[in-house]
Write an enzyme that holds these catalytic residues in place. Sequence first.
Site, short mmCIF file in Angstrom:
data_model
loop_
_atom_site.label_atom_id
_atom_site.label_comp_id
_atom_site.label_asym_id
_atom_site.label_seq_id
_atom_site.Cartn_x
_atom_site.Cartn_y
_atom_site.Cartn_z
N ALA A 158 19.20 20.19 28.24
CA ALA A 158 18.66 19.19 27.31
C ALA A 158 19.80 18.46 26.61
CB ALA A 158 17.74 19.85 26.30
N TYR A 159 20.83 19.19 26.22
CA TYR A 159 21.97 18.58 25.54
C TYR A 159 22.68 17.60 26.47
CZ TYR A 159 26.27 18.14 22.81
OH TYR A 159 27.34 17.65 22.09
N CYS A 160 22.94 18.03 27.71
CA CYS A 160 23.57 17.13 28.67
C CYS A 160 22.72 15.88 28.89
CB CYS A 160 23.79 17.85 30.00
SG CYS A 160 25.14 19.05 30.01
N SER A 162 20.65 14.48 26.83
CA SER A 162 20.70 13.61 25.66
C SER A 162 22.02 12.85 25.58
CB SER A 162 20.49 14.45 24.38
OG SER A 162 21.60 15.30 24.12
N LYS A 163 23.10 13.52 25.95
CA LYS A 163 24.42 12.87 25.86
C LYS A 163 24.66 11.92 27.03
CE LYS A 163 25.68 14.62 21.94
NZ LYS A 163 25.83 13.75 20.75
#
Length: 274
Positions: A158-160, A162-163
Amino acid sequence: MESVAGKRVLITGAAMGLGRLYAERAVAEGATDVIVWDINEAAMSETVADLEAAGGRVHSYIVDVSDRDAITAAAEQVLAEVGAPHILINNAGVVSGNAYFWECDPVKDVEFTMSINALAPMHITRAFLPGMIATGQDCRVVTMASAAGLTSNPRLAAYCASKWAAVGFSDSVRLELEQAGHHQVKVTTVCPYYIKTGMFEGAKSALLLPLLEPEDVARDVWKAMLKGHAMLVLPKTVLLNEIVKGVLPTPLRDFLAGKVFGVHKTMEDFTGRR
């Protein structure tokens, strides 16, 4: 742009960590107004007191940037009370990790992460960019993305995501401003490896990828912002993955990242900040 002296500077996630360091630099350089957004009221009060003690003219707003309506209301208030910022630093961010994607909560982990890391910079930039363009002056937009926006990593899906979205959005707006002839507004996309701010507590370094000191990152971002550089990647060794993407087959690239450099193990002991 030589400095932010005489400029209005708006920073999200400004109560602590990198955001606070940016606010301190803005005050030190003589910004006329330093506009700070954060959801942490207690930390914000302490930061504002210190910034004002250092001589800053500070405007603080408690804003939940995961809420588009809250962003709109706060932006309208800033425009009415202070005016359009000359420098906008999209710094607010969250990270959830140490779990595989199918183990993540679809709302608390996935949607929350996307709302703050990907959608918030878009909504905030959209709210202020017309006013920044209208000033006719040198302006800057900085979006704090991540090396994870360039490189896939287990336990960070999820972090990847979003970034990656933040990188694509930010650099596309840079091109749009150039195409539209608004050359006085420069966009800088920042892609750092893990920073020692507490948000990545427990994350590990990898071969050629040391954990970054917040003060060093703030200094390098500030320099890149003033010069209007399109992208800042920290450390430069992150770019090795970008090079091999177009050269090596995926299995070999995965082997190098996971087994040789150890990138795929860096989130195993992650705890993060509450």
